[in-house]
Design an enzyme around this catalytic site. Structure first.
Site, mmCIF file in Angstrom:
data_model
loop_
_atom_site.group_PDB
_atom_site.id
_atom_site.type_symbol
_atom_site.label_atom_id
_atom_site.label_comp_id
_atom_site.label_asym_id
_atom_site.label_seq_id
_atom_site.Cartn_x
_atom_site.Cartn_y
_atom_site.Cartn_z
ATOM 1 N N LYS A 174 0.869 -1.175 0.000
ATOM 2 C CA LYS A 174 0.000 0.000 0.000
ATOM 3 C C LYS A 174 0.904 1.222 0.000
ATOM 4 O O LYS A 174 1.600 1.514 0.974
ATOM 5 C CB LYS A 174 -0.911 0.015 1.221
ATOM 6 C CG LYS A 174 -1.862 1.184 1.200
ATOM 7 C CD LYS A 174 -2.960 1.032 2.220
ATOM 8 C CE LYS A 174 -4.026 2.102 2.052
ATOM 9 N NZ LYS A 174 -3.509 3.463 1.938
ATOM 10 N N LYS A 214 -6.233 -7.651 -3.414
ATOM 11 C CA LYS A 214 -7.331 -7.520 -4.368
ATOM 12 C C LYS A 214 -7.695 -8.896 -4.895
ATOM 13 O O LYS A 214 -6.787 -9.646 -5.287
ATOM 14 C CB LYS A 214 -6.899 -6.643 -5.561
ATOM 15 C CG LYS A 214 -6.770 -5.191 -5.226
ATOM 16 C CD LYS A 214 -5.831 -4.468 -6.180
ATOM 17 C CE LYS A 214 -4.593 -4.029 -5.409
ATOM 18 N NZ LYS A 214 -3.693 -3.159 -6.175
ATOM 19 N N CYS A 272 10.775 32.013 31.646
ATOM 20 C CA CYS A 272 10.907 31.896 30.195
ATOM 21 C C CYS A 272 12.378 31.674 29.849
ATOM 22 O O CYS A 272 13.234 32.447 30.294
ATOM 23 C CB CYS A 272 10.400 33.169 29.526
ATOM 24 S SG CYS A 272 10.799 33.211 27.766
HETATM 25 S S1 IVH Z 1 -5.853 -0.676 -5.571
HETATM 26 C C1 IVH Z 1 -10.520 -0.332 -5.956
HETATM 27 N N1 IVH Z 1 -3.370 -0.821 -4.731
HETATM 28 O O1 IVH Z 1 -4.799 3.721 -1.164
HETATM 29 C C2 IVH Z 1 -9.164 -0.489 -5.383
HETATM 30 N N2 IVH Z 1 -4.648 1.058 -4.113
HETATM 31 O O2 IVH Z 1 -6.352 4.219 1.303
HETATM 32 C C3 IVH Z 1 -8.216 0.321 -6.129
HETATM 33 N N3 IVH Z 1 -3.435 2.710 -2.782
HETATM 34 O O3 IVH Z 1 -6.929 5.768 -2.638
HETATM 35 C C4 IVH Z 1 -7.014 0.614 -5.393
HETATM 36 N N4 IVH Z 1 -1.531 1.613 -2.750
HETATM 37 O O4 IVH Z 1 -5.605 4.647 -4.335
HETATM 38 C C5 IVH Z 1 -4.506 -0.104 -4.731
HETATM 39 N N5 IVH Z 1 -1.175 -1.077 -4.098
HETATM 40 C C6 IVH Z 1 -2.294 -0.364 -4.108
HETATM 41 C C7 IVH Z 1 -2.400 0.876 -3.450
HETATM 42 C C8 IVH Z 1 -3.598 1.563 -3.478
HETATM 43 C C9 IVH Z 1 -2.163 2.708 -2.350
HETATM 44 C C10 IVH Z 1 -4.390 3.803 -2.501
HETATM 45 C C11 IVH Z 1 -5.680 3.820 -3.242
HETATM 46 C C12 IVH Z 1 -6.675 4.464 -2.287
HETATM 47 C C13 IVH Z 1 -5.963 4.480 -1.008
HETATM 48 C C14 IVH Z 1 -6.864 3.937 0.069
#
Ligand code: IVH
Length: 736
Positions: A166, A344, A462
């Site tokens: 992430k 995912k 101070c």
């Molecule tokens: S997939 C529908 N993969 O984190 C799902 N998002 O906190 C699509 N983000 O705004 C997102 N790293 O844009 C995906 N490896 C990653 C990600 C990621 C960061 C972002 C995402 C979203 C946010 C949520």
């Protein structure tokens, strides 16, 4: 670093050396757009043009190919000089035939566009956030819920999850038409984003044209994260410090700030990167879609995108947990910040069947890392004196790496917090960083406390001026009550021009501090009298910076709104919100000065304390003298004047569209100072649409809904109450 010295070698490395990018750009700018030698009716000229077009196309492909080898794969095949030669040839072809400067030309990567403001546009498909889980149990519960929602799906489908880091940056959506980048939008609120196309074109690791032979979708939206890698982040902050500008708290803020620049030259020098991880809308008639997310990721790679590293399929909780732990271990070795793992569902048909809740997909989830902790020695507790005289304790630490960032200070909040934790100087302490670079102290490691460490006594004087400090009843803070305390004066002057005050861009705290230290500036009014020549006598202040400094202050003086002015004065208990309320009600500082406590207390959210503090401000002689100086120099903004019955925008919804004569932010502030609610979309409840040049579809929609449309002049008249508001609005509405 490579050694090439040519102009284009400068370009290739310009994100580390933005000043060189500027030189290189100047060389392009000189050339201008000349078509004088070309006669369209001359066949030999036509031949020449078509040969040039073919050559330019080849150069674009080759340059992008080498760009990618160099910047993404770190495996250059040609020397910088050879690369320079290709780039220069393309530049000169584009000079001679400006129509060859296509949207995907690598010459666009050097920045150059300066936008008047950031336009907003709706996403075709909403950009959702992600739900978070924090434990294996929560992860499993999420997966089970998804399986229950799709009882018919085979177990193998519901068991295969694509996992990748992430990324802690900002989400962005790139639209490609027939393989060419045509638009970039930030995520914004998910529905509407900001148009950052020009800025994104400067991001070196994204393809301006999709790699490969195609065919490409008619239109495809690629989503991913814009990141600033740690190295560029540190370099940027070092530069900021040298320039006397504020440092960025973390790479995410730095990336967001760099992307949302109006001057894309700035973006080009910041070394941003884009990592692709998902799709938005796709229009690809007759083309097969991807069956799995993993297949999509392979295509994204083949098209020339960088994708998050370490992506792989996890089957079942054990693998998911193993992956989470693995990323936790390598987290600090990655060149950028991550804050968890995203899982995912790999099967895209199952993704579509699961769909979305109100805020997030049912087929994807983020398993967040717990915040990072480290142990180090608390060398000393030092005391900072703030603008209002508050004494804030700061922990001075033995430098320690916390998530790849060296940390040497932490906030301690106040006396009670130190007592609650029983912190003592020389304790070993546990610190934790949540998101920002400045961490929190969680507490001492008592087992490691050296024998006989004395408890910490919060100072009652101070540390800057030595006058007695007081802890007022009901307050957690000790304060220095000496109004002439040098620290208090310094902080108030810095506050005056800071974001929370007049928000003078380009006047960094470091320079203000230097001016105060040298005795040249003793009050915020003195800042406006400093000349360029004087500034240039300071070490490291060049002519350009000095000019910018003086210009920025002059601009601020001319355009300050009453809200910003009141906020800048630093009246105790009067922050931005209260300043806005006051500016919406009073015409100017004279009117505010005449207001008694009772009148003040009739305003929303102003109680006896705030009212008392406003009165106390005006009753202080030195403040009255300061205000007179501002009036004399012409820094005397006027507000909405709600009481006057006309000219007010209180409670009105206003939307700005098209190109205005000054940054849109300025207009927004003016409108807000007059009590307006500035919105981003046209709806039935909108009161005024203020349209500049090239207003676009918002104007059409507003007309359809019969909303009052104002041009800039009419808006200003409405704001200052110079015309009768209703009449001005009516006239403009009719005129449209
Ligand atoms: S997939 C529908 N993969 O984190 C799902 N998002 O906190 C699509 N983000 O705004 C997102 N790293 O844009 C995906 N490896 C990653 C990600 C990621 C960061 C972002 C995402 C979203 C946010 C949520």
């Amino acid at each position: 670093m490579r050694t090439g010295q040519g102009t284009l070698a400068l370009l290739r490395t310009s994100w580390q050396y933005p000043e060189k990018a500027v030189q290189a750009r100047a060389i392009f700018a000189e050339t201008g757009n000349r078509m004088d030698q070309l006669s369209l009716f001359n066949t030999s000229a036509q031949d020449e043009h078509s040969r040039a077009a073919a050559r330019a196309a080849k150069l674009r492909r080759d340059i992008e190919h080498h760009n990618r080898l160099y910047h993404q794969l770190d495996a250059p095949e040609i020397t910088d000089e050879a690369f320079d030669a290709l780039f220069r040839e393309l530049v000169s072809l584009e000079e001679r035939f400006p129509d060859l400067r296509t949207l995907d030309s690598p010459t666009r990567r050097v920045g150059g566009a300066v936008l008047p403001y950031l336009e907003t546009r709706p996403h075709r498909e909403r950009m959702y956030g992600l739900d978070n889980v924090f434990s294996a149990e929560e992860w499993e519960a999420f997966v089970q819920k998804a399986s229950r929602a799709l009882p018919e799906a085979p177990a193998a489908v519901m068991n295969a999850w694509w996992a990748d880091p992430k990324l802690d940056g900002l989400a962005c959506e790139l639209s490609y038409e027939n393989g060419v980048l045509v638009q970039a939008l930030t995520r914004g609120d998910g529905e509407v984003g900001e148009v950052v196309t020009e800025a994104m074109r400067t991001v070196r690791n994204l393809p301006l044209r999709l790699a490969g032979e195609g065919p490409f979708p008619r239109r495809i939206e690629i989503r991913g994260e814009v990141l600033m890698f740690r190295r560029e982040f540190e370099e940027l902050n070092n530069r900021q410090t040298k320039l006397g500008q504020k440092r960025f708290a973390n790479p995410r803020n730095a990336a967001a700030g760099s992307l949302r620049q109006l001057d894309t030259n700035v973006t080009a020098g910041r070394g941003l990167r884009f990592l692709a991880y998902s799709l938005g809308e796709v229009e690809a008639p007759g083309m097969a879609d991807w069956r799995t997310h993993s297949a999509l990721m392979s295509s994204l790679k083949a098209w020339g995108f960088d994708i998050p590293p370490e992506g792989r399929i996890c089957r079942g909780l054990d693998e998911a947990r193993g992956y989470y732990e693995h990323l936790g271990q390598i987290r600090d070795d990655l060149p950028f910040e991550i804050d968890g793992v995203v899982y995912k569902l790999d099967d895209r048909e199952a993704q579509a069947a699961l769909g979305f809740t109100a805020r997030a997909p049912r087929f994807a989830v983020a398993w967040k890392f717990t915040s990072r902790k480290a142990e180090t020695r608390l060398r000393k507790i030092s005391i900072q004196v703030g603008r209002t005289g508050v004494l804030t304790p700061v922990a001075e630490l033995d430098p320690v790496s916390l998530g790849g960032v060296m940390v040497s200070r932490a906030t301690l909040h106040n006396e009670d917090e130190i007592r609650r934790l029983d912190l003592r100087e020389n304790d070993m302490v546990i610190i934790q960083r949540a998101g920002d670079v400045i961490p929190d102290v969680l507490g001492p490691v008592l087992e490691k406390r050296p024998e006989g460490l004395p408890s910490y006594e919060f100072p009652h004087v101070c540390p800057v001026c030595g006058s007695p400090a007081r802890r007022l009843e009901g307050e957690a803070a000790w304060r220095c009550l000496n109004m002439a305390c040098p620290a208090v004066i310094m902080r108030s002057i810095v506050h005056f021009v800071s974001k929370a005050g007049l928000d003078v861009d380009g006047v960094g705290a470091k320079w203000v501090e230097a001016l105060i230290e040298s005795g040249r500036v003793k009050s915020p009014a003195d800042l406006f009298t400093v000349t360029k020549q004087e500034l240039m006598s300071y070490e490291r202040m060049g002519e350009v910076s000095a000019g910018n400094f003086v210009d920025a202050l002059r601009q601020a003086k001319e355009h300050a709104t009453l809200t910003r002015f009141i906020a800048a004065l630093g009246i105790r208990q009067v922050g931005e919100q209260t300043a806005r309320t006051l500016a919406g009600h009073f015409h100017d500082m004279d009117e505010l000065e005449r207001a008694g406590v009772e009148e003040l207390m009739q305003l929303p959210d102003i109680g006896p304390e705030v009212a008392g503090s406003i009165r106390a401000f005006f009753e202080t002689e030195s403040n009255r003298i300061l205000l007179e100086r501002f009036r004399a120099m012409g820094l005397w903004p006027e507000g909405g004047g709600q009481e006057r019955g006309d000219g007010t925008l209180s409670g009105r919804k206003v939307l700005f569209t098209g190109t205005l004569s000054r940054p849109r932010d300025e207009f927004r502030r003016m409108a807000e100072a007059a009590g307006a609610n500035v919105v981003s979309g046209v709806s039935k409840t909108l009161d005024y649409l203020v349209a500049g040049d090239k207003p676009g579809s918002k104007l059409d929609k507003a007309r359809e809904l019969g909303i009052t449309v104002l041009d800039e002049e009419a808006f200003l008249a409405l704001l200052t109450g110079k015309n009768d508001a209703g009449e001005a609005a009516g006239k403009q509405g009719g005129q449209e």
